[in-house]
Enzyme design. Structure first.
Site, PDB file in Angstrom:
ATOM      1  N   CYS A 132       0.812  -1.046  -0.074  1.00  0.00           N
ATOM      2  CA  CYS A 132       0.093   0.013   0.054  1.00  0.00           C
ATOM      3  C   CYS A 132       0.717   1.311  -0.025  1.00  0.00           C
ATOM      4  O   CYS A 132       1.509   1.643   1.036  1.00  0.00           O
ATOM      5  CB  CYS A 132      -0.992   0.095   1.247  1.00  0.00           C
ATOM      6  N   CYS A 135      -0.291   3.917   2.487  1.00  0.00           N
ATOM      7  CA  CYS A 135       0.021   3.609   3.626  1.00  0.00           C
ATOM      8  C   CYS A 135       1.421   3.984   4.164  1.00  0.00           C
ATOM      9  O   CYS A 135       1.534   4.712   5.107  1.00  0.00           O
ATOM     10  CB  CYS A 135      -0.553   2.223   4.009  1.00  0.00           C
ATOM     11  N   ASP A 136       2.414   3.444   3.234  1.00  0.00           N
ATOM     12  CA  ASP A 136       3.687   3.512   3.610  1.00  0.00           C
ATOM     13  C   ASP A 136       4.598   4.460   2.805  1.00  0.00           C
ATOM     14  O   ASP A 136       5.716   4.446   3.011  1.00  0.00           O
ATOM     15  CB  ASP A 136       3.982   2.135   3.371  1.00  0.00           C
TER      16      ASP A 136
END
Length: 298
Positions: A132, A135-136
């Site tokens: 993701c 997300c990261d």
């Protein structure tokens, strides 16, 4: 506790099914083991959902969740560990909340990211491997990363990372991307470096320091700080094995009304066998199943 309808999964399809069942007067519980919105919450910009020029997956999920709550929907944040779906009353065993019973079950458990299946992959999640970008991605600001995949998700992830990272490679095993033309065209205006007809065959280091890629030209080592895998998904159907009819790949087989082979058991969204897996088709599945539940029980 006995409910009219239990919806398993809180993505767009499950939320929509719950909304329609509630509007039809059915006592409905939605069980979600992770976060409301499902995998769609990992999408930073949705541009093909009617009515919105652009909206994040998280914001869209929140809007539908609030609609469900406004009709009295109950949310149970728990994991379903076992199911008994053959009788008139369906029984769901949860990890923390005990036993839930329902007259009708709607399966909306979705999919999980597919890995590359290489040695050390699980150990490297969070140590250089991610599924993701939204997300990261910020962990790799001004660093070198690669994305594996050739579909819409892969191109979207690569273009998102292009705004953050120092260098982004996009690795795909075919000679052309499978993504929509609008995304492929947009990719041309970025600094993303395509690496086509190539396959990742090995990870080096822990944390990840490089990958080995094979292509018709031979093998090469690519030094990177992070790898984002966008190589498809796998259906979350293991707990239904032996009860609900599935394809050889694990996707649940339904008819056009979302009915499975079992009475009063429906499947919707990405978890079922279908050609197009998009948020709008997930919501359509949910609407059909929710309305079918009303017709079956009222």
């Amino acid at each position: 506790m006995l409910y009219d309808v239990a919806v398993l999964g809180g993505g767009p399809s499950g939320l929509t099914a719950a909304l329609y069942a509630l509007r039809g007067g059915l006592k409905t519980v939605l069980i979600e083991g992770a976060s409301i919105g499902g995998l769609s919450t990992l999408t930073s910009d949705i541009e093909n959902y009617p009515g919105f020029d652009k909206i994040s997956g998280y914001d869209l999920g929140e809007k539908i969740r609030m609609q469900v709550e406004s009709f009295g929907g109950e949310f149970l944040y728990d994991m379903v560990s076992n199911v008994a779906l053959l009788g008139n009353i369906k029984t769901l065993e949860t990890a923390y909340s005990g036993e839930i019973q329902a007259k009708l079950v709607i399966i909306a458990t979705g999919t999980s990211p597919r890995g590359l299946g290489l040695e050390q992959e699980k150990q490297l999640i969070g140590n250089g491997i991610s599924y993701c970008a939204t997300c990261d991605g910020n962990f790799y600001k001004n660093r070198v990363v690669a994305v594996v995949g050739g579909g819409n998700t892969a191109l979207t992830e690569a273009m998102y990372l292009d705004k953050i990272a120092k260098q982004v490679y996009l690795i795909h095993r075919r000679d052309a991307y499978r993504a929509d033309k609008v995304l492929s065209d947009r990719l041309q205006g970025t600094k993303v470096t395509p690496i086509l007809e190539s396959k990742v065959v090995k990870y080096n280091g822990n944390p990840l320091s490089s990958i080995v890629i094979t292509s018709p030209k031979g093998e090469q080592e690519l030094k990177i700080d992070g790898l984002f895998i966008a190589a498809g998904t796998l259906p979350n159907t293991s707990i239904f094995t032996g009860q609900v009819e599935c394809t050889e790949n694990g996707y649940i087989i339904t008819d056009d009304n979302m009915k499975t082979n079992l009475e009063n058991v429906y499947a919707i969204g990405d978890v079922r066998r279908k050609h197009l897996r998009q948020i709008i088709t997930a919501c359509a599945d949910g609407a059909i199943a929710g309305e079918q539940a009303v017709l079956a029980l009222i």
